[in-house]
Design an enzyme around this catalytic site. Sequence first.
Site, PDB file in Angstrom:
ATOM      1  N   LYS A   1       0.284   6.502 -11.664  1.00 30.62           N
ATOM      2  CA  LYS A   1      -1.088   6.026 -11.552  1.00 30.62           C
ATOM      3  C   LYS A   1      -2.052   7.123 -11.980  1.00 30.62           C
ATOM      4  O   LYS A   1      -3.145   6.855 -12.421  1.00 30.62           O
ATOM      5  CB  LYS A   1      -1.372   5.591 -10.124  1.00 30.62           C
ATOM      6  CG  LYS A   1      -0.696   4.271  -9.794  1.00 30.62           C
ATOM      7  CD  LYS A   1      -0.987   3.808  -8.388  1.00 30.62           C
ATOM      8  CE  LYS A   1       0.009   2.712  -8.056  1.00 30.62           C
ATOM      9  NZ  LYS A   1       0.064   2.328  -6.686  1.00 30.62           N
TER      10      LYS A   1
HETATM   11  N1  GLU Z   1       3.567   0.130  -0.972  1.00 30.58           N
HETATM   12  C1  GLU Z   1       4.424   1.018  -1.678  1.00 30.58           C
HETATM   13  C2  GLU Z   1       3.857   1.326  -3.049  1.00 30.58           C
HETATM   14  O1  GLU Z   1       2.988   0.645  -3.525  1.00 30.58           O
HETATM   15  C3  GLU Z   1       5.810   0.456  -1.874  1.00 30.58           C
HETATM   16  C4  GLU Z   1       6.577   0.495  -0.642  1.00 30.58           C
HETATM   17  C5  GLU Z   1       8.037   0.123  -0.773  1.00 30.58           C
HETATM   18  O2  GLU Z   1       8.449  -0.485  -1.773  1.00 30.58           O
HETATM   19  O3  GLU Z   1       8.733   0.424   0.169  1.00 30.58           O
HETATM   20  O4  GLU Z   1       4.271   2.299  -3.636  1.00 30.58           O
END
Ligand code: GLU
Length: 468
Positions: free
Chosen positions: A256
Amino acid sequence: MSEQIRVRMAPSPTGHLHVGTARAALFNYLYARHYGATFILRLEDTDQERSRDEFAREIVEGLEWMGMRWDEGPYVEGGEWRSRGDFGPYLQSQRTETYRTYLERLLASGHAYWCYCTKEELEAERARQQEAKQAPRYAGTCRELSGPPEGKIAQVVRFKTPGGDVTFADVIRGEIKTDAALLDDFAIAKGLDVPLYNFAVVADDIEMQITHVIRGEDHISNTPKQLLIFAALGATPPRYAHLPLVLAADRTKLSKRTSETSLLAYRDQGFLPSALVNFFALLGWHPAGDREVLSPDELIAEFTIERVQKSGAVFDEAKLRHINREHIKLMDPRDLALALRPFFAGANLSDEVLERFAAAEQGRADTLAEMAAGAAWLTSYELPGADVLDRQGGARAHLEAAAAAAASGRLESWIAPYAEEHGKKEVYWPVRVALSGSEKSPDPVSLAAVLGPEESAARLAAAAQKLQ
Ligand code: GLU
């Protein structure tokens, strides 16, 4: 009895739908469809400050555009958030009660404790450790307290990390072992209603009965923490498969931070969803043969987790363009015309003309936008000047003959023998330039095929007239 396999994609709506997120989602999707599993979307919006509704909508829009339909999770209909599935809500911000229950359990069983240390105290502690050349870690001040110290306010809930190793068998990477001491007593919530990432993920993976977690390698360091929380809650953890990193061309991490590119930017440049699905699937996976161009259905049929590689996958833009061109080539012209339509916004073209254009031009450019950009002859035609039309001399007679042939739909069979007789350059140049209005364009037969007899004849006759 075989267990029902349940996988999830769990993006955080804290930015645009990034390429890495879409790729991780796709691997879950392919896995789910190949193995007949349930595919779940969960939006991880616990970070209230950074999460934004517009990002959540973009994620849903982008994943749907790629053709990944999830069996459970949030979606948008008529501008409103809706949800399908029996394990909701699927937005973490709406699951506070679940987290509270789990936190209370961990506190009651002694697996977690309230920490009263202030930010200033922690900073001072860290400074002392740095001076003594020790690794920074929480000193455990509040670990064994029996109640709140006088005049102090609870700051965070910490997990009481036990000693020993945490080991798990990653489906892709094999055994991964971590010394729990390195994990520290990490914070799992800022309050009963403010859960932090590693804890919320575990509570949700338990509640949603997730059996397999497929996610980016950047989460490997979180996995031991999550495993400890599973154990403390007496729950069986899912199996983990950590996907290799996606690297930029210079082999730095495509993240990102290092890449601005959102998935929808590719849509807007005229990449097909099927091509992106194909390309993303090859970021860390490849089929048994050496085929590179595969449809979504072929990918689902071929996809197995055993074929996912450990080493980083390079994001090769040239390969994406090649795959996109191949997918454009394979499309039915009618579908291609539909996909092209947004790129011809403002141009007054009938469905028939656009379909003929699609058929004649498919495979000649890498993207839909580039196809449209090369179609000025279709959308903004202007009759060229006499000097351009008649470079070789004698153009008028050729154009008149061409107009007659075009009017009766015979340009294609007429032009080769006619040019044989009167000179190739002398014939092809004025006919092509008159049809396209440009010195650079596809060949006259392709142009006429798209324009149709009427428009072709009109352009040729007007050009002949100009030379009178
Ligand atoms: N929310 C996390 C992210 O956007 C991913 C979490 C997961 O896949 O365990 O990187």
